[in-house]
Structures are given as C-alpha cells and as structure tokens.
Design an enzyme around this catalytic site. Sequence first.
Site, PDB file in Angstrom:
ATOM      1  N   ARG A 265     -14.207  -0.532-113.053  1.00 25.41           N
ATOM      2  CA  ARG A 265     -12.951  -0.862-112.387  1.00 25.41           C
ATOM      3  C   ARG A 265     -12.100   0.383-112.210  1.00 25.41           C
ATOM      4  O   ARG A 265     -12.010   1.208-113.109  1.00 25.41           O
ATOM      5  CB  ARG A 265     -12.185  -1.899-113.202  1.00 25.41           C
ATOM      6  N   ARG A 280      -8.319  -0.188-121.981  1.00 27.91           N
ATOM      7  CA  ARG A 280      -8.418  -0.322-120.527  1.00 27.91           C
ATOM      8  C   ARG A 280      -9.068   0.930-119.955  1.00 27.91           C
ATOM      9  O   ARG A 280      -8.419   1.935-119.741  1.00 27.91           O
ATOM     10  CB  ARG A 280      -7.025  -0.524-119.921  1.00 27.91           C
ATOM     11  N   GLU A 352      -5.929 -10.150-124.416  1.00 25.25           N
ATOM     12  CA  GLU A 352      -7.021 -10.977-123.905  1.00 25.25           C
ATOM     13  C   GLU A 352      -8.385 -10.389-124.274  1.00 25.25           C
ATOM     14  O   GLU A 352      -8.631  -9.208-124.071  1.00 25.25           O
ATOM     15  CB  GLU A 352      -6.901 -11.048-122.385  1.00 25.25           C
ATOM     16  N   SER A 355     -11.763 -14.487-120.771  1.00 24.91           N
ATOM     17  CA  SER A 355     -11.076 -15.212-119.729  1.00 24.91           C
ATOM     18  C   SER A 355     -12.100 -16.156-119.132  1.00 24.91           C
ATOM     19  O   SER A 355     -13.142 -15.725-118.668  1.00 24.91           O
ATOM     20  CB  SER A 355     -10.583 -14.200-118.693  1.00 24.91           C
ATOM     21  N   ARG A 394     -12.103  -4.647-126.080  1.00 24.75           N
ATOM     22  CA  ARG A 394     -10.972  -4.921-126.962  1.00 24.75           C
ATOM     23  C   ARG A 394     -11.442  -5.460-128.305  1.00 24.75           C
ATOM     24  O   ARG A 394     -10.731  -5.368-129.305  1.00 24.75           O
ATOM     25  CB  ARG A 394     -10.028  -5.910-126.311  1.00 24.75           C
TER      26      ARG A 394
END
Length: 427
Positions: A265, A280, A352, A355, A394
């Site tokens: 990403r 991230r 998070e 998801s 994470r």
Amino acid sequence: MLDIKLIRDNPDTIKQSLLKKGADCSADIDRIISLDLRRREIIAASEADKAEQNRVSKQIPEIKKSGGDASEVLARLNALKDKVKDAETELRAVGDEYNDLMLKLPNTPDDDLSPGGKENNEPLRYYGEPHKFDFEPHNHYDLCTKLGLIDYQRGVKLAGSGFWIYRGLGARLEWALLNFFIDTHLADGYELLFVPHMLEYQCGLTAGQFPKFTDEVYKISNPTDDRMHYMLPTAEAALASLHREEILTEAELPKKYISYTPCFRREAGTYGSDERGMVRGHQFNKVEMFQFTTPEGSSNAFDELVGKAEALVAALGFHFRTVKLAAGDCSASMARTYDIEIQIPSMNGYKEVSSVSNARDYQARRGAARFKREGAGKTEFMHTLNGSGLATSRILPALVEQNQQKDGSVVVPEVLRKYMGGIEVIK
RNA sequence: GGAGAAGUACCCAAGUGGUGAAGGGGCUCCCCUGCUAAGGGAGUAGGCUGUUAACGCGGCGCGGGGGUUCAAAUCCCCCCUUCUCCGCCA
C-alpha cells in the site's frame, strides 16, 4: 455495483442509504436514472430495426434464386444499416457514462448500521482484561531493535521509508504467526491459495478499488508491454475475482478460502510518531479469509468470520474489543464491517488488527460472479465476504510489547512455540 | 524473446459469406427386455439483455474487441489464452 432496478424503483431510498455513508450521490443517481432511461429507449428502437433487418435480409437469397430484382430491398437495408449504426454510436456514449457512474456508486450499508463516521462506531463486546505491567515497559520499536528482530535501517536502505526487514527470531516469530493462522483455518475447512501478487486492472474493478481509489496502490508498467499490473493491496483483491464470470451451482457454496500474501500500500502521507515502527508500512503480511456464499448464507458467514478472527486474537493472549463500524467508516464496497481491536501498550486507544466485511452482492455484480439454484432457470449473484485472519503488522508489535519481561526478553505465546522449534523466550 | 498451430455447447467435433450452427458422446425421459448388460424411440445452447402483470415477442452469441458486407463462425485488423518447436533462464 448496485442493482439498477433497485435504483430505478426506489431512488430516494438508495440516496438516503448512501447518505448514511456520508456520500451524497443524489445528482449521480438522478443522472444514472436518466441515462438508463435513454439507454433503454435506444435499445428498444435499434432492436426493432435489427429485427426488421433480419427479417428482410432473409428474403435476399430467395429473390436471387428466383432471379428477381433485389435493389429495392437492398436500399431499404442500407437505410436500416445506417440507422442501427447511429443508434450504436449513441448507445456507446450513453453506456460509457452510465457504467462509469454506476461503478463509482458505493455499496449501500446494512440498515442496522449507525449513520456517520468513526465517532459513531459501536463497540459490541470486550474480551479479557487490559494487560498490566509491574515495571516500566519499552515500546516495540526499541524492543525489536534491541533483540534484533526487526532491521528498520536496512529496510529503509533497500526500499525507502515504510519498509523493514524481519530477521532471525523476528522472522521466525512472523512466520510462526502466519503458520499458526493458516493451520487454524485449515482445521476449519478453508482452502489455502497462493495467488499472484501482481494483478490486472479488472481485479481492482471487481473488488471495488478501481476506478476511484487507484492512488492507493503501486502500479507496474513495462516498456515493452502496455498491460498494467498493480501490486495487490490485500489478497481480497485477488480472491474477489476468483469466480469472476463464473456460474457455480448452489451445492458448491459456500466457498471458503484463505490466502497468505504480502500486501502493498502506498499510504501516502505521514502518520506521526504514534504509528512509527511497523504499524503502518508499505508492505505487510496478512492471511486473508474470503467466502463466496448464497445471499441467505452471508450473514451467518459473516458471524463465522468474525468469530474466527476473534478466536485467533484470543489464542495469542490479547484483550480485545469487537467494534461495529458506522456506515461512513465502512469502505465503499462494503455493506457491513466489524473491526477487532487490541491495545498496544505504547500507544493510546485500540488498534485494528482485523477487519471483517460483508460486501453482499456488490463485488459479485461488478465481477459477474453468479450461481444457479437446483432446478432454477435464473442465475443469482453470490455474496462475497472477507476478513483479515490476521495481519501481523500490528499483532507482532503488540505481542512483543505485551509479552516483554522486566529483563527485556519476550515470552513466546504457547500456541506459537511449536512453529519456533520450541523456543519459549526471545532474549 | 522468435516461429508455427489452435480456440464452436457438459465433452469430442463438422462447418470458408445466405433459413432454425451438422453429427457423435454424455445426460434426461419413454418403450422392449428383465436385473448392475444390450437394443429401439424422443428430448437436450447456455448466458446476457429489451419489452410485458404474465404467457410471450424481440436483440445479441462460434475466445474478446473492432472492421468490410444487405448479410460474418466463415473475409480483414488488433488483442487474449492454450499447445508445439527454438532461444534464454530460477
């Protein structure tokens, strides 16, 4: 993609529903309805012409055979030909705009979701208790560096900011997590797939990333080849296209898949020190869960996927909460999303780690993924669901921080030890 | 990367410009026989889409997309995929 018949019949309901997501699509929907109307007018007129074309041109062989004069008929057909061609030109223009607008409409949220954004997310349940330390804990960045688990500097050297290298026991811990996830899913009867990491445009269109969110992915182009590939941002993008343009039987559903892939990403912009380390990055590892179901089966499948993600997080010893996202916090393609969030001791609030989403028939419509019921003539669109099960980016920091000892060592969770040659403590 | 061949329905496969895209296998049903056989007969193109309350009536369809033509599976162009051979290579 939404059902045009639904839009046609209940435009205001759809507008209201999308408004809950924070998307004001009223003008687009009005435009879609008028384009749809025009589209059907053109089709009706030009198909009548084509029917006549077919009827008349069948006479030609007979006229010729009997030695008659076909010139009058040919003139009529020439006129029809031009008429049909003009209609097709207009249809193409109308159709292009119509398709473009349809593809840009987000999915409608489920009725029970709260309207609005993040602030209206609703925690549904909590598991376990927040972890307490009887000493001053270190953050994962320092721990991972000190223990040699992650090489941040050389990751940056190789690929720039936002990349890191797992090494030594850090690599083994990462690998152990992924293997633990995969083995758990296999035991639940899911099929494991290794998919291409570079995908063609149509995959992004089906999953719903394109045409709107093309900036979030890495694109690959080659000098001798004008076919664009992009690095998959999640295995969902690949799996959503697995049964694209296929018609399965009802008996084949549900299809339950998992896939391990790195995820790429662009994550343009900076997120501040709160998300430093590996929270991230531009590349992270994830095991993705994905299901194709019947429409009536998708709600149960959703609960199953949420339960699976929760079980993994619990097995690793984390306190977590499960949050029902408000309409506006669900991504464009999704009708419903639950996040599973854990605490990372050095950070504020919950983060998070999984998801889980139900796209209902939104992705299936975009990709024409259909199924047929026993004895039925009509095909129906499948439902698609996806969920992280899990991403490690994470989990690993949280694990390292939560399991640290006063002496700076890190205890390996019970369930991971067999994947790490029995190692109990990283020091 | 180079050269060649191919792509028609669940499968095999015929079809080089003109009704409804042959034929076979398989599958479904029926008959005969009577018991895991053989024979005879019939049926079997899906999907998308327009219109309609529905029955129905149309349109599109031979890997995909364009083009030529009154008319394209068939002729022309581009692309995709598969196979064979050569080259390179983890």
